[in-house]
Design a protein around this motif. Structure first.
Motif, PDB file in Angstrom:
ATOM      1  N   ALA A 152       0.837  -1.208   0.000  1.00  0.00           N
ATOM      2  CA  ALA A 152       0.000   0.000   0.000  1.00  0.00           C
ATOM      3  C   ALA A 152       0.873   1.259   0.000  1.00  0.00           C
ATOM      4  O   ALA A 152       0.608   2.213  -0.741  1.00  0.00           O
ATOM      5  CB  ALA A 152      -0.935   0.000   1.207  1.00  0.00           C
ATOM      6  N   ALA A 153       1.929   1.249   0.832  1.00  0.00           N
ATOM      7  CA  ALA A 153       2.806   2.422   0.894  1.00  0.00           C
ATOM      8  C   ALA A 153       3.590   2.577  -0.404  1.00  0.00           C
ATOM      9  O   ALA A 153       3.743   3.691  -0.924  1.00  0.00           O
ATOM     10  CB  ALA A 153       3.743   2.308   2.087  1.00  0.00           C
ATOM     11  N   ALA A 156       1.414   3.989  -3.335  1.00  0.00           N
ATOM     12  CA  ALA A 156       1.206   5.437  -3.231  1.00  0.00           C
ATOM     13  C   ALA A 156       2.489   6.178  -3.595  1.00  0.00           C
ATOM     14  O   ALA A 156       2.458   7.206  -4.279  1.00  0.00           O
ATOM     15  CB  ALA A 156       0.750   5.800  -1.816  1.00  0.00           C
ATOM     16  N   GLU A 157       3.615   5.637  -3.150  1.00  0.00           N
ATOM     17  CA  GLU A 157       4.902   6.243  -3.495  1.00  0.00           C
ATOM     18  C   GLU A 157       5.076   6.267  -5.023  1.00  0.00           C
ATOM     19  O   GLU A 157       5.519   7.263  -5.600  1.00  0.00           O
ATOM     20  CB  GLU A 157       6.025   5.437  -2.834  1.00  0.00           C
ATOM     21  N   VAL A 160       2.976   8.995  -6.605  1.00  0.00           N
ATOM     22  CA  VAL A 160       3.562  10.335  -6.457  1.00  0.00           C
ATOM     23  C   VAL A 160       4.760  10.478  -7.390  1.00  0.00           C
ATOM     24  O   VAL A 160       4.953  11.518  -8.021  1.00  0.00           O
ATOM     25  CB  VAL A 160       3.995  10.609  -4.996  1.00  0.00           C
ATOM     26  N   MET A 161       5.554   9.400  -7.486  1.00  0.00           N
ATOM     27  CA  MET A 161       6.695   9.394  -8.400  1.00  0.00           C
ATOM     28  C   MET A 161       6.240   9.708  -9.818  1.00  0.00           C
ATOM     29  O   MET A 161       6.827  10.506 -10.530  1.00  0.00           O
ATOM     30  CB  MET A 161       7.302   7.981  -8.370  1.00  0.00           C
TER      31      MET A 161
ATOM     32  N   GLY B  39      10.093  10.122   5.056  1.00  0.00           N
ATOM     33  CA  GLY B  39      11.224  10.111   4.136  1.00  0.00           C
ATOM     34  C   GLY B  39      10.918   9.232   2.937  1.00  0.00           C
ATOM     35  O   GLY B  39      10.264   8.206   3.056  1.00  0.00           O
ATOM     36  N   SER B  40      11.359   9.665   1.774  1.00  0.00           N
ATOM     37  CA  SER B  40      11.159   8.897   0.548  1.00  0.00           C
ATOM     38  C   SER B  40      12.103   9.462  -0.495  1.00  0.00           C
ATOM     39  O   SER B  40      12.447  10.644  -0.456  1.00  0.00           O
ATOM     40  CB  SER B  40       9.711   9.029   0.079  1.00  0.00           C
ATOM     41  N   ASP B  41      12.545   8.617  -1.415  1.00  0.00           N
ATOM     42  CA  ASP B  41      13.358   9.123  -2.532  1.00  0.00           C
ATOM     43  C   ASP B  41      12.525  10.048  -3.402  1.00  0.00           C
ATOM     44  O   ASP B  41      13.052  10.830  -4.186  1.00  0.00           O
ATOM     45  CB  ASP B  41      13.867   7.951  -3.378  1.00  0.00           C
ATOM     46  N   VAL B  42      11.219   9.904  -3.271  1.00  0.00           N
ATOM     47  CA  VAL B  42      10.334  10.765  -4.051  1.00  0.00           C
ATOM     48  C   VAL B  42      10.160  12.063  -3.271  1.00  0.00           C
ATOM     49  O   VAL B  42       9.404  12.143  -2.305  1.00  0.00           O
ATOM     50  CB  VAL B  42       8.968  10.088  -4.278  1.00  0.00           C
ATOM     51  N   MET B  44       8.697  14.820  -3.424  1.00  0.00           N
ATOM     52  CA  MET B  44       7.433  15.500  -3.147  1.00  0.00           C
ATOM     53  C   MET B  44       6.765  14.968  -1.871  1.00  0.00           C
ATOM     54  O   MET B  44       6.003  15.674  -1.221  1.00  0.00           O
ATOM     55  CB  MET B  44       6.489  15.325  -4.343  1.00  0.00           C
ATOM     56  N   ILE B  45       7.051  13.721  -1.519  1.00  0.00           N
ATOM     57  CA  ILE B  45       6.390  13.118  -0.360  1.00  0.00           C
ATOM     58  C   ILE B  45       6.770  13.806   0.954  1.00  0.00           C
ATOM     59  O   ILE B  45       5.890  14.292   1.668  1.00  0.00           O
ATOM     60  CB  ILE B  45       6.611  11.583  -0.322  1.00  0.00           C
ATOM     61  N   VAL B 124      -0.229  11.681  -1.419  1.00  0.00           N
ATOM     62  CA  VAL B 124       0.608  11.689  -0.210  1.00  0.00           C
ATOM     63  C   VAL B 124      -0.227  11.238   0.992  1.00  0.00           C
ATOM     64  O   VAL B 124       0.279  10.544   1.874  1.00  0.00           O
ATOM     65  CB  VAL B 124       1.256  13.069   0.015  1.00  0.00           C
ATOM     66  N   PHE B 127      -0.085   7.614   0.847  1.00  0.00           N
ATOM     67  CA  PHE B 127       1.233   7.150   1.295  1.00  0.00           C
ATOM     68  C   PHE B 127       1.296   7.121   2.822  1.00  0.00           C
ATOM     69  O   PHE B 127       1.770   6.144   3.417  1.00  0.00           O
ATOM     70  CB  PHE B 127       2.329   8.063   0.725  1.00  0.00           C
ATOM     71  N   GLN B 131       1.991   4.000   5.300  1.00  0.00           N
ATOM     72  CA  GLN B 131       3.039   4.005   6.323  1.00  0.00           C
ATOM     73  C   GLN B 131       2.454   3.741   7.708  1.00  0.00           C
ATOM     74  O   GLN B 131       3.073   3.066   8.526  1.00  0.00           O
ATOM     75  CB  GLN B 131       3.775   5.355   6.339  1.00  0.00           C
TER      76      GLN B 131
END
Lengths: 337, 337
Positions: A152-153, A156-157, A160-161, B39-42, B44-45, B124, B127, B131
């Motif tokens: 699920a996480a 969503a990631e 957004v990507m 935290g995310s490599d993306v 915008m998150i 988000v 996301f 999480q």
């Protein structure tokens, strides 16, 4: 506008029928669960949810869960609720996607957001996600919960990507792959993995199913993206060129952009980055895609991932379920024709 | 525009400070968890998530979880992640709410949707929800998972309920209560209940905390709805009359509508149901609300639920945590002044 794709060796390609037949009785119970779990005193919830749920999706993802559990002789009830959870997670994503993409059509019907508004699509999606987690909790497998909540996480990631990458024509093939691995393949992987996990199979066996699902998911999405430039409205349940109109960067565009002239690249930038395009631009886009064999090569890439998916299941002994799961790989790739 | 509310007996009303002090060191770890889990490599998150998360919300809900766990001498780590999950569920709801309500301000800052678009707010939010479930799974308490996933479904159900009730001026007080029990009180209830649940306390003790949280949540929302017609922009972090402009039916309106003349009712119908209003209508609405003592009586209702919340905790022996949790009830009600 159809693109003719050279056929592979047809041996064993029975499409999706074998899978559908194998899981038919379980699927009937999944469907009942899906319907009963969209029930609510709040009338709008079953209306919106069922508009999409009864619109004839193939239910490919829950079928993976059912077939995988069946392949290992699972005798319990948990796979029904997990399969329904997978379908709810998928439906929630579609509802939210349509809001994000401002889509008008979904599976050949008006998108829910046009009938009930963006608000309802967002909130009913949230409701389905909540129900999905409730069902997982009822099944009571902490490992399955971990697999699906992780998915699920990641989904969503990935969404957004994709949003961040939208309209960036310089997106590399690897960046594009990272998006579809997250937004599409993660749920296929989780759907397949929870089957053997529920039965308590070994780490290696669960990993094999995860790999099968992930690569099948990538192949599925690649073909979907190819279809957007090569299918007819009736086949797609959406409009040809929708991705183009939304400035979505998919592999056919990535390949055409990178293989094109400076003039071609200027065209893609103008139409996708600045969204300044007229309907005739779609014809030119299709022409560039054709010139660079971008559809054929997108399908070629899909075959590559399909082959990995098949090899992931290779070590398992022959069974009707294994055969059906392998057929699904061919089915997903051959949707383009 | 402020409304003067007669003060209750002030004995023991130390506001929220005692609670903040008691959970300060745990809260520091919750804040770290919240930041690391966005935290995310993306890119915008974390941007979108932290815009809201660092905007100075009181973190009331996670504090309930921490204080409740502390009250029973919980010695593990699980309450930190559960508190962070509660805050993520709340933040996800706010992000989705702002899209649904088309709000411009949230906690005195521009709403995320205006800075990054509705798309980013929806995704988000998804996301953060993902999480939240990942963290719950990591804590490993199936009972806590059941409580929180149940809340997630109920919250979404409440939001849809509110959407369906929007602009129906004939909404009864009971219908309004059903909405706020679901959309607001369910998370307060879950946040409080997971404290004793994590420590493995008895069913009755867990039920007492659930009741405390649920009734505190109802009181909190009632006061919030009163503030919308009686606070200043700076106090609220949003505009006075936002609920009116959005056609939202809250208790001050329900009471004014039911207590008014036919002419008054025609006014509410015109302004709230048909959204045909000019800014001067807000002044008239405030006048009707004042005439019918609708703010005072909304607060009176809040006191009623606050009293139930206090009695829910009455059987527990005196402790700093209990005192602080009782103070919170007064704090929530006294926000209007």
């Amino acid at each position: 506008m159809g693109v003719v794709i050279p056929l592979e060796d047809k041996a064993g390609d029975k499409g999706i029928d074998a899978l559908v037949a194998l899981v038919a009785s379980d699927m009937e119970r999944v469907n009942q669960t899906v319907l009963s779990r969209t029930g609510s005193d709040v009338q709008m919830i079953p209306e919106v949810a069922n508009h999409l749920i009864t619109s004839g999706g193939k239910r490919l993802r829950p079928m993976l869960t059912l077939a995988a559990a069946q392949m290992f002789g699972y005798a319990g009830e948990g796979h029904i609720k997990l399969a329904a959870s997978v379908e709810f997670m998928h439906t929630a994503t579609l509802l939210h996607d349509d809001v994000v993409d401002e889509s008008d059509l979904r599976r050949g019907k008006l998108a829910a957001r046009l009938l009930w508004g963006n608000e309802a699509s967002v909130l009913v999606g949230d409701f389905l996600l909540g129900q999905a987690f409730k069902m997982m909790v009822e099944v009571g497998s902490m490992t399955c919960l971990a697999i699906l909540s992780d998915a699920a996480a990641v989904i969503a990631e990935g969404e957004v990507m994709q949003l961040a990458a939208t309209q960036n024509t310089a997106t590399t093939e690897d960046e594009y792959l990272a998006v579809i691995r997250a937004k599409t393949a993660a749920l296929f992987a989780a759907a397949a993995e929870v089957g053997p996990t529920l039965v308590g199979r070994s780490r290696d066996e669960c990993a094999a199913f995860r790999s099968y699902g992930a690569n099948l998911g990538v192949a599925f999405q690649l073909v979907d993206d190819a279809l957007d430039y090569g299918g007819s409205k009736a086949d797609l349940g959406k409009n040809v060129g929708d991705d183009f109109r939304e400035g979505k960067i998919t592999l056919p565009v990535v390949l055409s952009y990178r293989r094109g002239t400076d003039e071609d690249r200027a065209f893609w930038q103008r139409t996708l980055q600045s969204e300044e395009f007229i309907e005739a631009d779609l014809d030119h886009a299709m022409e560039l895609i054709k010139r660079h064999r971008a559809i054929e090569d997108t399908i070629e890439r899909a075959r590559h991932y399909g082959a990995i998916a098949r090899d992931a299941l290779a070590p398992f002994p022959e069974s009707a379920q294994k055969r059906a799961l392998l057929d699904v790989v061919d089915f997903c790739i051959r949707r383009v024709n």
